[in-house]
Design a protein around this motif. Structure first.
Motif, PDB file in Angstrom:
ATOM      1  N   ILE A   1       0.853  -1.187   0.000  1.00 29.11           N
ATOM      2  CA  ILE A   1       0.000   0.000   0.000  1.00 29.11           C
ATOM      3  C   ILE A   1       0.886   1.234   0.000  1.00 29.11           C
ATOM      4  O   ILE A   1       1.800   1.347   0.804  1.00 29.11           O
ATOM      5  N   LEU A   2       0.605   2.154  -0.905  1.00 30.85           N
ATOM      6  CA  LEU A   2       1.264   3.459  -0.929  1.00 30.85           C
ATOM      7  C   LEU A   2       0.185   4.504  -0.692  1.00 30.85           C
ATOM      8  O   LEU A   2      -0.842   4.510  -1.388  1.00 30.85           O
ATOM      9  N   ARG A   3       0.414   5.376   0.288  1.00 33.27           N
ATOM     10  CA  ARG A   3      -0.535   6.461   0.583  1.00 33.27           C
ATOM     11  C   ARG A   3       0.196   7.782   0.416  1.00 33.27           C
ATOM     12  O   ARG A   3       1.175   8.041   1.114  1.00 33.27           O
ATOM     13  N   ALA A   4      -0.311   8.618  -0.480  1.00 35.63           N
ATOM     14  CA  ALA A   4       0.307   9.918  -0.751  1.00 35.63           C
ATOM     15  C   ALA A   4      -0.639  11.028  -0.321  1.00 35.63           C
ATOM     16  O   ALA A   4      -1.827  10.993  -0.630  1.00 35.63           O
ATOM     17  N   GLU A   5      -0.093  12.012   0.394  1.00 38.17           N
ATOM     18  CA  GLU A   5      -0.889  13.170   0.798  1.00 38.17           C
ATOM     19  C   GLU A   5      -0.882  14.187  -0.340  1.00 38.17           C
ATOM     20  O   GLU A   5       0.154  14.734  -0.686  1.00 38.17           O
ATOM     21  N   LEU A   6      -2.056  14.420  -0.911  1.00 43.76           N
ATOM     22  CA  LEU A   6      -2.201  15.348  -2.035  1.00 43.76           C
ATOM     23  C   LEU A   6      -3.370  16.293  -1.806  1.00 43.76           C
ATOM     24  O   LEU A   6      -4.290  16.364  -2.619  1.00 43.76           O
ATOM     25  N   PRO A   7      -3.369  17.045  -0.705  1.00 43.13           N
ATOM     26  CA  PRO A   7      -4.506  17.923  -0.436  1.00 43.13           C
ATOM     27  C   PRO A   7      -4.596  19.048  -1.465  1.00 43.13           C
ATOM     28  O   PRO A   7      -3.592  19.555  -1.942  1.00 43.13           O
ATOM     29  N   GLY A   8      -5.816  19.380  -1.806  1.00 40.85           N
ATOM     30  CA  GLY A   8      -6.041  20.488  -2.731  1.00 40.85           C
ATOM     31  C   GLY A   8      -5.956  20.117  -4.195  1.00 40.85           C
ATOM     32  O   GLY A   8      -6.090  20.982  -5.049  1.00 40.85           O
ATOM     33  N   LEU A   9      -5.744  18.843  -4.511  1.00 35.74           N
ATOM     34  CA  LEU A   9      -5.686  18.408  -5.906  1.00 35.74           C
ATOM     35  C   LEU A   9      -6.980  17.700  -6.284  1.00 35.74           C
ATOM     36  O   LEU A   9      -7.623  17.073  -5.445  1.00 35.74           O
ATOM     37  N   ASP A  10      -7.352  17.806  -7.547  1.00 39.91           N
ATOM     38  CA  ASP A  10      -8.448  17.004  -8.084  1.00 39.91           C
ATOM     39  C   ASP A  10      -7.841  15.746  -8.681  1.00 39.91           C
ATOM     40  O   ASP A  10      -6.667  15.727  -9.061  1.00 39.91           O
ATOM     41  N   GLU A  11      -8.648  14.689  -8.794  1.00 38.52           N
ATOM     42  CA  GLU A  11      -8.115  13.450  -9.357  1.00 38.52           C
ATOM     43  C   GLU A  11      -7.632  13.625 -10.791  1.00 38.52           C
ATOM     44  O   GLU A  11      -6.736  12.924 -11.240  1.00 38.52           O
ATOM     45  N   LYS A  12      -8.177  14.604 -11.511  1.00 36.07           N
ATOM     46  CA  LYS A  12      -7.719  14.842 -12.886  1.00 36.07           C
ATOM     47  C   LYS A  12      -6.334  15.494 -12.926  1.00 36.07           C
ATOM     48  O   LYS A  12      -5.664  15.457 -13.957  1.00 36.07           O
ATOM     49  N   ASP A  13      -5.880  16.049 -11.797  1.00 33.27           N
ATOM     50  CA  ASP A  13      -4.558  16.663 -11.723  1.00 33.27           C
ATOM     51  C   ASP A  13      -3.466  15.665 -11.340  1.00 33.27           C
ATOM     52  O   ASP A  13      -2.301  16.026 -11.249  1.00 33.27           O
ATOM     53  N   ILE A  14      -3.843  14.407 -11.100  1.00 31.96           N
ATOM     54  CA  ILE A  14      -2.896  13.385 -10.670  1.00 31.96           C
ATOM     55  C   ILE A  14      -2.596  12.460 -11.838  1.00 31.96           C
ATOM     56  O   ILE A  14      -3.506  11.929 -12.478  1.00 31.96           O
ATOM     57  N   ASP A  15      -1.313  12.257 -12.116  1.00 35.88           N
ATOM     58  CA  ASP A  15      -0.869  11.361 -13.188  1.00 35.88           C
ATOM     59  C   ASP A  15      -0.103  10.219 -12.541  1.00 35.88           C
ATOM     60  O   ASP A  15       0.929  10.437 -11.906  1.00 35.88           O
ATOM     61  N   LEU A  16      -0.619   9.002 -12.690  1.00 33.62           N
ATOM     62  CA  LEU A  16      -0.027   7.818 -12.082  1.00 33.62           C
ATOM     63  C   LEU A  16       0.318   6.837 -13.191  1.00 33.62           C
ATOM     64  O   LEU A  16      -0.557   6.435 -13.955  1.00 33.62           O
ATOM     65  N   LYS A  17       1.606   6.462 -13.289  1.00 33.87           N
ATOM     66  CA  LYS A  17       2.043   5.543 -14.347  1.00 33.87           C
ATOM     67  C   LYS A  17       2.883   4.429 -13.746  1.00 33.87           C
ATOM     68  O   LYS A  17       3.648   4.653 -12.810  1.00 33.87           O
ATOM     69  N   LEU A  18       2.726   3.253 -14.321  1.00 33.36           N
ATOM     70  CA  LEU A  18       3.512   2.100 -13.922  1.00 33.36           C
ATOM     71  C   LEU A  18       4.226   1.578 -15.162  1.00 33.36           C
ATOM     72  O   LEU A  18       3.591   1.114 -16.102  1.00 33.36           O
ATOM     73  N   GLU A  19       5.541   1.713 -15.178  1.00 32.49           N
ATOM     74  CA  GLU A  19       6.357   1.231 -16.296  1.00 32.49           C
ATOM     75  C   GLU A  19       7.332   0.205 -15.754  1.00 32.49           C
ATOM     76  O   GLU A  19       8.218   0.550 -14.972  1.00 32.49           O
ATOM     77  N   GLY A  20       7.136  -1.052 -16.165  1.00 34.89           N
ATOM     78  CA  GLY A  20       7.945  -2.121 -15.590  1.00 34.89           C
ATOM     79  C   GLY A  20       7.611  -2.241 -14.114  1.00 34.89           C
ATOM     80  O   GLY A  20       6.470  -2.456 -13.742  1.00 34.89           O
ATOM     81  N   ASN A  21       8.612  -2.070 -13.266  1.00 35.35           N
ATOM     82  CA  ASN A  21       8.344  -2.104 -11.820  1.00 35.35           C
ATOM     83  C   ASN A  21       8.590  -0.732 -11.182  1.00 35.35           C
ATOM     84  O   ASN A  21       8.824  -0.639  -9.990  1.00 35.35           O
ATOM     85  N   VAL A  22       8.505   0.330 -11.989  1.00 36.31           N
ATOM     86  CA  VAL A  22       8.679   1.695 -11.476  1.00 36.31           C
ATOM     87  C   VAL A  22       7.336   2.417 -11.520  1.00 36.31           C
ATOM     88  O   VAL A  22       6.731   2.576 -12.585  1.00 36.31           O
ATOM     89  N   LEU A  23       6.879   2.828 -10.346  1.00 31.40           N
ATOM     90  CA  LEU A  23       5.631   3.584 -10.217  1.00 31.40           C
ATOM     91  C   LEU A  23       5.975   5.067 -10.124  1.00 31.40           C
ATOM     92  O   LEU A  23       6.777   5.463  -9.280  1.00 31.40           O
ATOM     93  N   THR A  24       5.394   5.883 -11.006  1.00 30.43           N
ATOM     94  CA  THR A  24       5.670   7.318 -11.025  1.00 30.43           C
ATOM     95  C   THR A  24       4.391   8.085 -10.740  1.00 30.43           C
ATOM     96  O   THR A  24       3.361   7.857 -11.368  1.00 30.43           O
ATOM     97  N   LEU A  25       4.476   8.983  -9.782  1.00 33.09           N
ATOM     98  CA  LEU A  25       3.365   9.840  -9.374  1.00 33.09           C
ATOM     99  C   LEU A  25       3.729  11.276  -9.721  1.00 33.09           C
ATOM    100  O   LEU A  25       4.751  11.782  -9.270  1.00 33.09           O
ATOM    101  N   LYS A  26       2.916  11.903 -10.562  1.00 42.19           N
ATOM    102  CA  LYS A  26       3.157  13.284 -10.975  1.00 42.19           C
ATOM    103  C   LYS A  26       1.889  14.091 -10.770  1.00 42.19           C
ATOM    104  O   LYS A  26       0.786  13.551 -10.768  1.00 42.19           O
ATOM    105  N   GLY A  27       2.053  15.379 -10.631  1.00 44.42           N
ATOM    106  CA  GLY A  27       0.907  16.257 -10.506  1.00 44.42           C
ATOM    107  C   GLY A  27       1.345  17.687 -10.349  1.00 44.42           C
ATOM    108  O   GLY A  27       2.533  18.009 -10.362  1.00 44.42           O
ATOM    109  N   GLU A  28       0.355  18.543 -10.214  1.00 38.40           N
ATOM    110  CA  GLU A  28       0.644  19.955 -10.009  1.00 38.40           C
ATOM    111  C   GLU A  28      -0.471  20.578  -9.192  1.00 38.40           C
ATOM    112  O   GLU A  28      -1.649  20.373  -9.481  1.00 38.40           O
ATOM    113  N   ARG A  29      -0.080  21.296  -8.175  1.00 42.35           N
ATOM    114  CA  ARG A  29      -1.046  22.030  -7.376  1.00 42.35           C
ATOM    115  C   ARG A  29      -0.860  23.507  -7.698  1.00 42.35           C
ATOM    116  O   ARG A  29       0.214  24.057  -7.552  1.00 42.35           O
TER     117      ARG A  29
END
Length: 150
Positions: A57-85
């Protein structure tokens, strides 16, 4: 040569420096200070990683963001979390004296173990917390072996 002990910035703020305290307070309490610019540039959301009931389980604190502002990608075994507030109500009319809430773009990457079943990854965003759940492969989960006496 005399050594000067290292003092953390937080410890310095607790001391009384009559000569420089007013000058330091004036320059450090405005948005154009170096400290404010560094905080803005280095914002990374806090992430907790734990194992629970056969899932990672990974829990990230992202207050003030909408789900459309969150970019989550899994390439191979690398999980990348991107966004902008973005800064709320960015008015050019307002003259901010201090901005302490972080804003701007961020990116975090996590290398995950190969023992996970990446096809069954799920993500849920609620109340400013992004929860990503990745189950372990069944053959990797620990199993109990009964002991018998003969």
């Amino acid at each position: 040569m005399r050594l000067i002990p290292y003092t953390r910035r937080s410890e310095l703020s607790n001391r009384t420096w009559p000569e420089s305290s007013l000058i330091d307070e004036f320059f450090n309490n405005f948005p154009w200070s170096v400290a404010a610019r560094q905080r803005e540039e280095t914002w990374l959301p806090a992430v907790d990683i734990l194992e629970k009931e056969g899932n990672l389980i990974l829990r990230a604190e992202l207050p003030g963001l909408d789900e459309k502002d969150i970019d989550l990608k899994l390439e191979g075994n690398v999980l990348t979390l991107k966004g902008e507030r973005k800064l709320e109500n960015e008015d050019k009319q307002n003259n901010y004296h201090r901005i302490e809430r972080f804003h701007g773009a961020f990116s975090r990457s996590f290398t995950l173990p190969e023992t996970l079943d990446f096809e069954k990854t799920s993500a849920n965003y609620k109340n400013g917390i992004l929860t990503i759940s990745i189950p372990q492969k069944p053959e990797v989960r620990p199993r109990e072996i009964p002991v018998s006496a003969k």
